[in-house]
Motif scaffolding. Sequence first.
Motif, short mmCIF file in Angstrom:
data_model
loop_
_atom_site.label_atom_id
_atom_site.label_comp_id
_atom_site.label_asym_id
_atom_site.label_seq_id
_atom_site.Cartn_x
_atom_site.Cartn_y
_atom_site.Cartn_z
N VAL A 35 3.00 0.96 7.97
CA VAL A 35 4.07 1.94 7.90
C VAL A 35 5.23 1.41 7.07
N ILE A 36 5.61 0.15 7.31
CA ILE A 36 6.72 -0.46 6.55
C ILE A 36 6.38 -0.48 5.07
N ASP A 37 5.14 -0.86 4.74
CA ASP A 37 4.73 -0.90 3.34
C ASP A 37 4.83 0.48 2.69
N GLU A 38 4.41 1.51 3.40
CA GLU A 38 4.43 2.86 2.83
C GLU A 38 5.86 3.36 2.66
N LEU A 39 6.75 3.01 3.57
CA LEU A 39 8.16 3.37 3.40
C LEU A 39 8.74 2.67 2.18
N LEU A 40 8.42 1.40 1.99
CA LEU A 40 8.92 0.67 0.83
C LEU A 40 8.37 1.23 -0.47
N MET A 41 7.09 1.61 -0.45
CA MET A 41 6.51 2.20 -1.66
C MET A 41 7.24 3.47 -2.06
N ALA A 42 7.51 4.34 -1.08
CA ALA A 42 8.21 5.58 -1.37
C ALA A 42 9.63 5.31 -1.86
N LEU A 43 10.31 4.34 -1.24
CA LEU A 43 11.67 4.01 -1.63
C LEU A 43 11.73 3.52 -3.07
N PHE A 44 10.87 2.57 -3.44
CA PHE A 44 10.91 2.00 -4.78
C PHE A 44 10.32 2.94 -5.83
N ALA A 45 9.60 3.97 -5.38
CA ALA A 45 9.13 5.01 -6.31
C ALA A 45 10.13 6.14 -6.43
N ASN A 46 11.25 6.04 -5.69
CA ASN A 46 12.31 7.06 -5.69
C ASN A 46 11.80 8.38 -5.12
#
Length: 341
Positions: A35-46
């Motif tokens: 879950v943390i990884d997917e949140l970070l992916m969305a954040l850094f993909a804007n």
Amino acid sequence: MSQSETNLAQLEQLAEGHTRILSEVRKVIVGQDQVIDELLMALFANGHCLLVGVPGLAKTLLISSLAKVLDLKFSRIQFTPDLMPSDITGTEILEEDRTTGRRVFKFVQGPIFANVVLADEINRTPPKTQAALLQAMQERQVTAGGQTFDLAPPFFVLATQNPIEQEGTYPLPEAQLDRFMFRVDVGYPNEAEEVAIVSKTTGADETQLKTVLHGNGIPNYQSLVRRIPVSPFVVEYAVRLARATRPNGEGWPVDMVNKYVGWGAGPRASQYLVLGAKVWAALNGSVSPSCDDVRRVAKPVLRHRMFANFSAEAEGISSEHIIDAILKAVPEAPEAKKKQA
């Protein structure tokens, strides 16, 4: 230093930051690494995320902890049936100017003016209020009283839906669901994790989180993600996956799709498959994404863009089952289809 050398240096910093972020968040969150990884992916993909999980799984704690670790301003909005758009965006108030004695309107910013916004139970508020949030998500600005106010980057919205409520009072229309990059499913912890959670949360120790990456640097990483090169065959593979979700389409035929899917994902899914793959590659120290990286983000990208028909509901076929079938059927190389034909 050349641009390529600068990019490589930033990629190394991002991969190192990913490891440190996980380490820091694990101080308060047990498990949920995916879950943390997917949140970070969305954040850094804007992009933005839709979180689905039963109450009590520490979704709010996870998001607020992530905001602290990244030195971002956090805001939580509890969506209710009586919530108005101005409760989110802000409102104008009549204020007296002490120097002139004249009364003027002053705009008071609402909770949307933050870097990380948690929209809790978004499906419990009327469509008009939902639209105010979704417009801010898309345009990254708010208009009030004839004035436009920009939302400071990074701007990251995480909306939660409670599956117990079965879409809640006002379900999000499909076109609005499509605006979320990922749908992140937050599941129950296993027994060992739950024991660790109970031990950690019932003690007297208070964990202090350290800042890993400063929020003002995140837009630079978001720009870096756009500059990451991607091979044409990886883009083509992502497009084939998205097209395979469409029943009776021209993409790779999957029997389960034709039987159980009402309609599939649009072109935005292809875009997010590639963007998500870029970020996942970068977080793991790779300079370019592979088809494996595309497969890694397929479920969070596609699961809320495929809409099952009555046959699927009657037979207990979920979007996860259909995505698994698509990933198994669609080859990386397009010529594989010709060989099997």
